[in-house]
Design a protein around this motif. Sequence first.
Motif, PDB file in Angstrom:
ATOM      1  N   GLU A  28       0.864  -1.184   0.000  1.00  0.00           N
ATOM      2  CA  GLU A  28       0.000   0.000   0.000  1.00  0.00           C
ATOM      3  C   GLU A  28       0.897   1.230   0.000  1.00  0.00           C
ATOM      4  O   GLU A  28       2.092   1.133   0.345  1.00  0.00           O
ATOM      5  CB  GLU A  28      -0.929  -0.003   1.219  1.00  0.00           C
ATOM      6  CG  GLU A  28      -0.186   0.030   2.533  1.00  0.00           C
ATOM      7  CD  GLU A  28      -1.084  -0.182   3.747  1.00  0.00           C
ATOM      8  OE1 GLU A  28      -2.304  -0.247   3.581  1.00  0.00           O
ATOM      9  OE2 GLU A  28      -0.530  -0.264   4.855  1.00  0.00           O
ATOM     10  N   LEU A  29       0.342   2.375  -0.367  1.00  0.00           N
ATOM     11  CA  LEU A  29       1.155   3.598  -0.384  1.00  0.00           C
ATOM     12  C   LEU A  29       1.681   3.874   1.020  1.00  0.00           C
ATOM     13  O   LEU A  29       0.949   3.735   2.008  1.00  0.00           O
ATOM     14  CB  LEU A  29       0.303   4.785  -0.836  1.00  0.00           C
ATOM     15  CG  LEU A  29       0.154   5.010  -2.346  1.00  0.00           C
ATOM     16  CD1 LEU A  29      -0.582   6.301  -2.604  1.00  0.00           C
ATOM     17  CD2 LEU A  29       1.518   5.022  -3.057  1.00  0.00           C
ATOM     18  N   ASP A  30       2.946   4.225   1.090  1.00  0.00           N
ATOM     19  CA  ASP A  30       3.579   4.470   2.384  1.00  0.00           C
ATOM     20  C   ASP A  30       3.313   5.922   2.803  1.00  0.00           C
ATOM     21  O   ASP A  30       4.090   6.824   2.479  1.00  0.00           O
ATOM     22  CB  ASP A  30       5.088   4.192   2.230  1.00  0.00           C
ATOM     23  CG  ASP A  30       5.792   4.217   3.565  1.00  0.00           C
ATOM     24  OD1 ASP A  30       5.096   4.284   4.598  1.00  0.00           O
ATOM     25  OD2 ASP A  30       7.027   4.164   3.567  1.00  0.00           O
ATOM     26  N   LEU A  31       2.209   6.122   3.502  1.00  0.00           N
ATOM     27  CA  LEU A  31       1.803   7.462   3.923  1.00  0.00           C
ATOM     28  C   LEU A  31       1.737   7.522   5.444  1.00  0.00           C
ATOM     29  O   LEU A  31       1.541   6.481   6.098  1.00  0.00           O
ATOM     30  CB  LEU A  31       0.411   7.789   3.367  1.00  0.00           C
ATOM     31  CG  LEU A  31       0.276   7.784   1.839  1.00  0.00           C
ATOM     32  CD1 LEU A  31      -1.191   7.890   1.456  1.00  0.00           C
ATOM     33  CD2 LEU A  31       1.084   8.914   1.218  1.00  0.00           C
ATOM     34  N   ALA A  32       1.821   8.740   5.979  1.00  0.00           N
ATOM     35  CA  ALA A  32       1.676   8.903   7.432  1.00  0.00           C
ATOM     36  C   ALA A  32       0.284   8.421   7.839  1.00  0.00           C
ATOM     37  O   ALA A  32      -0.676   8.611   7.083  1.00  0.00           O
ATOM     38  CB  ALA A  32       1.861  10.374   7.799  1.00  0.00           C
TER      39      ALA A  32
ATOM     40  N   ALA B  65       1.079  13.143  -3.645  1.00  0.00           N
ATOM     41  CA  ALA B  65       1.579  13.182  -5.035  1.00  0.00           C
ATOM     42  C   ALA B  65       2.981  12.588  -5.113  1.00  0.00           C
ATOM     43  O   ALA B  65       3.288  11.804  -6.024  1.00  0.00           O
ATOM     44  CB  ALA B  65       1.572  14.619  -5.549  1.00  0.00           C
ATOM     45  N   LEU B  66       3.815  12.911  -4.106  1.00  0.00           N
ATOM     46  CA  LEU B  66       5.183  12.407  -4.108  1.00  0.00           C
ATOM     47  C   LEU B  66       5.198  10.874  -3.943  1.00  0.00           C
ATOM     48  O   LEU B  66       5.939  10.151  -4.633  1.00  0.00           O
ATOM     49  CB  LEU B  66       5.966  13.077  -2.966  1.00  0.00           C
ATOM     50  CG  LEU B  66       7.463  12.815  -2.960  1.00  0.00           C
ATOM     51  CD1 LEU B  66       8.128  13.515  -4.154  1.00  0.00           C
ATOM     52  CD2 LEU B  66       8.092  13.307  -1.654  1.00  0.00           C
ATOM     53  N   ALA B  67       4.342  10.401  -3.021  1.00  0.00           N
ATOM     54  CA  ALA B  67       4.284   8.940  -2.790  1.00  0.00           C
ATOM     55  C   ALA B  67       3.825   8.217  -4.053  1.00  0.00           C
ATOM     56  O   ALA B  67       4.353   7.154  -4.406  1.00  0.00           O
ATOM     57  CB  ALA B  67       3.336   8.637  -1.625  1.00  0.00           C
ATOM     58  N   LEU B  68       2.859   8.819  -4.761  1.00  0.00           N
ATOM     59  CA  LEU B  68       2.355   8.203  -5.991  1.00  0.00           C
ATOM     60  C   LEU B  68       3.435   8.224  -7.070  1.00  0.00           C
ATOM     61  O   LEU B  68       3.666   7.218  -7.754  1.00  0.00           O
ATOM     62  CB  LEU B  68       1.117   8.954  -6.497  1.00  0.00           C
ATOM     63  CG  LEU B  68      -0.192   8.659  -5.770  1.00  0.00           C
ATOM     64  CD1 LEU B  68      -1.262   9.690  -6.152  1.00  0.00           C
ATOM     65  CD2 LEU B  68      -0.686   7.252  -6.087  1.00  0.00           C
ATOM     66  N   GLU B  69       4.095   9.358  -7.189  1.00  0.00           N
ATOM     67  CA  GLU B  69       5.082   9.522  -8.251  1.00  0.00           C
ATOM     68  C   GLU B  69       6.281   8.584  -8.055  1.00  0.00           C
ATOM     69  O   GLU B  69       6.784   7.995  -8.998  1.00  0.00           O
ATOM     70  CB  GLU B  69       5.549  10.973  -8.238  1.00  0.00           C
ATOM     71  CG  GLU B  69       6.104  11.439  -9.574  1.00  0.00           C
ATOM     72  CD  GLU B  69       6.431  12.927  -9.491  1.00  0.00           C
ATOM     73  OE1 GLU B  69       5.483  13.713  -9.319  1.00  0.00           O
ATOM     74  OE2 GLU B  69       7.619  13.264  -9.545  1.00  0.00           O
TER      75      GLU B  69
END
Length: 502
Positions: free
Chosen positions: A426-430, A452-456
């Motif tokens: 999964e996206l590594d987000l806070a 956006a940065l995590a997706l990119e």
Amino acid sequence: MATQVGIDAIAVHVPRLFVDLTGEWANVRASELGEASVDALIGKVTTGVGVRRMAVPDAHEDSATMAAMAAIKAIAAAGIDPREIDYLAVGTETTVDQSKSIAAYVLGMLERFYGVALPEVSTPQIQFACIGATYALEAAVSRIRAGENRKPYALVISTDISRYALRSAGEYTQGAGAVAMLVCEQPRLLILEPGLMSTISQDERDFFRPNWSTTAVVDGKYSIGVYLSCIEAAWKGWLERYQERSHEQPGARPDHLLDYMLFHVPFPRMAEYAAARILGSTWREAADPELLAALPDAGEPHDRAAWERKLAKTELFRQTFAQKVEPSLSFGRNVGNIYSGALYGALASLLDWAATTETDLSHRRIGFFAYGSGASAAVWSGIVAPTYRKMAINLAAELETDAEGGRRVAVVLAAYERLHSHRETELDLAPELQARLRGGEPLSAAETQELALALETQRVRVRQPDPSIVAPHSEFALTRLGTERRADFTDWGYRYYGWIAD
Ligand code: HMG
């Protein structure tokens, strides 16, 4: 005389969970798929396509656990010591790793299960859509025929999870399962006829799965056409080889050479289309006036598909199909498409049918019609060994549902869809941002930038398997995925498997 090599034992493993295509699934999907009614969808799926239940892997299952389960069942059926195996080949198109062979994961599970070391075993993974396991079988047989083996047995396992997009026409042709076969000299089940396997390949786009996709991309109707033309070409090659090797003409009725015809079964109706193609083209060329008179039209049909549909309704075809093909379809009807193992599920069905109907298969010739999209087909044949009854499999134990006294459990739609959409990363987000996203809350400019940065950069983290719908017992399970990326130790994404006792 050449050494006889072939299949000594066969065993199947099917996940416990299944979707009943005549229940809640049909009630919900009928309108979503634009069907006239729930009954119309059920009719299409059960009669038009030919499948009632499709097996679904639980959260702790994958291609490696299913393969290991089938392996221990085959070893038990043959009554051998796993140390008598020196070749373990897995045919699959749903690999668990882009680099490591599933066969190596299976080897580790077997070593821990039996408490033995198996260091001198070759462990390739062979991939070519649904024909991968057939190529693995061919390699195992050739290796033994060439005398390259140092131990008597090779273990060939087909294992796959067939997955299409939800609410697509492919959805009801999904399935999951593994078939394991032990190969050796003087086999007790099936002797492969040497020199007769006919293989063809062509570069096709009928069905494929790009590296980034968890579901297959398929051009359904086109895929049926490619399947048919490929197996027809391979069948002609088999007939030519038969003639060359036996120095005799196949006779007025080449179809009489085969007592049973087993096809790759993506869905059971496909076996009917395939039988119409093979029998139709063979019968049209047969030198038997009585037979020619029984066919729908004399001469070359203009619309082949329409002619084959007419042929499929004739008494001649129905009787031949009932005798030679239908006994092999119970697996496909109850499990769905298991890709590389579907052809071997058909063999298991035939053996099970023979046991329940007390039909003697000794010395019968079985024709195998393997197909893999992309595309390749192979036709080969085997003679059932007179000792085959000793190696019979208990398919009912695998296929029966809890309502029938068996181990399989129907899964509700919501749980099936959750399993279907599970991803291992999964996206590594806070955590706060993750929670706001899940809750559909508006994001701040900084949060939008972080997203956006995590997706990119595709910054992902590993997700552990969800809790199982039915907790594993007496089976191999995926217990966790590695998460470490330290300088002194790394296992990020590595798969850990274990045997879960009762
Ligand atoms: P679809 O659109 O769901 O079905 O596609 P359809 O509209 O073509 O109907 C199917 C049959 O049901 C027809 O029978 C209908 O008349 C009948 P036919 O006309 O052919 O005799 N029908 C009904 N019958 C009774 N009662 C009713 C009713 N309604 C309609 N009420 C398709 C079906 C198979 C194309 C789709 O499910 C699909 O795309 N599946 C995935 C692709 C696939 O399995 N292809 C097979 C060949 S390729 C292969 O085997 C390789 C593969 O295993 C992958 C690999 O190699 O790795 C897939």
